[in-house]
Design an enzyme around this catalytic site. Sequence first.
Site, mmCIF file in Angstrom:
data_model
loop_
_atom_site.group_PDB
_atom_site.id
_atom_site.type_symbol
_atom_site.label_atom_id
_atom_site.label_comp_id
_atom_site.label_asym_id
_atom_site.label_seq_id
_atom_site.Cartn_x
_atom_site.Cartn_y
_atom_site.Cartn_z
ATOM 1 N N SER A 164 0.859 -1.188 0.000
ATOM 2 C CA SER A 164 0.000 0.000 0.000
ATOM 3 C C SER A 164 0.891 1.233 0.000
ATOM 4 O O SER A 164 1.725 1.385 -0.884
ATOM 5 C CB SER A 164 -0.958 -0.030 1.198
ATOM 6 O OG SER A 164 -1.858 1.056 1.143
ATOM 7 N N THR A 165 0.777 2.099 0.995
ATOM 8 C CA THR A 165 1.533 3.352 1.028
ATOM 9 C C THR A 165 3.037 3.092 0.926
ATOM 10 O O THR A 165 3.589 2.339 1.722
ATOM 11 C CB THR A 165 1.236 4.114 2.332
ATOM 12 O OG1 THR A 165 -0.160 4.175 2.529
ATOM 13 C CG2 THR A 165 1.822 5.512 2.269
#
Length: 348
Positions: A164-165
């Site tokens: 994700s991030t």
Amino acid sequence: MTIKVLVVDDSALIRTVLVHMLVVDSDIEVVGTARDPIDARQKIKALNPDVVTLDIEMPNMNGLEFLDRLMRLRPTPVVMVSTLTTKGARETLLALELGAVDFVAKPDGNLEGALELFGAELRDKIRAAATSDVGAHTQRRDRPKAAIQTAAGPEGALIAIGASTGGVEAVRAVLCAMPADCPPILVAQHMPAGFTSRFAARLDSLCAVTVIEAEDRLALRTGHAYVAPGDYHLRVERRSGQLRCRIDQRALESGHRPSVDVLFASVAQSLGALGVGVILTGMGRDGARGLKQMRDAGAHTIGQSRASSLVYGMPRVAHEQGAVVEQAPLEDIAQRLASALGRIRPAA
């Protein structure tokens, strides 16, 4: 702790909208706004914000040029506010390569409730950015990474990666170190529709493996990586001895579509000990449950280390839940994958 944010956008209206969205929650304080990079440079020095939101198209200096200078001279967590266009997707991916933590796509004004969802997503990503160590991440990004020579596994083996991030750069680092003889690789990266095709194309231009956006029922091939399309789940399915991609728009899992949990769970079910799973940087807990299913099914599982994660959220939860066999720095993960593949016993 209150997160201090500087909003940078050339539109007075957008600056006002963003400020109103951010101050909804008491843990975020907008300490200032800037109309262009020249203005932003002075206000970053004066206000010392924890996070900067940044547009790309601005007068006096392009946002990408400003971001590059900022990361080299005064590394600061940046969340890009991007347009959902082909050009916007290309420039946003470049911004992530230059050091931006994450991005949020400006919504289509015709979508009911889109502004509220946009605001919630922006606030969440600002919180994640505030916990990131962009200085250390920038230094690691600039180090040369050698590709491994071979990663051939037994027939039917597969690698699954979730992120994700910070994952755009982390996935790139892993895939670019993988050789063309590696087993098929499936990637679930949290990314909206409209961006994943550009993401896959960018990776394909950089890596020895062939990288494409996944399509439903597409047969998996050695030396190929398949990126989950934005807003679609990606699963692997075995039919008549052939591994294939399956994509669908079933309900969100763990708050996401694509969901890392969905991908990992399908690998656990279809491949068992022939799978290898990797969970990379990202906020939240998506992937921990599915990775535990993979480990319980006999798969080797790897979590990105705390020190090398831009946001140590998903790998932390997976480690705490016993889903991870080993943790490794990002620069070592490709070699760990090759070692794990070499230990897999061929299916009977």
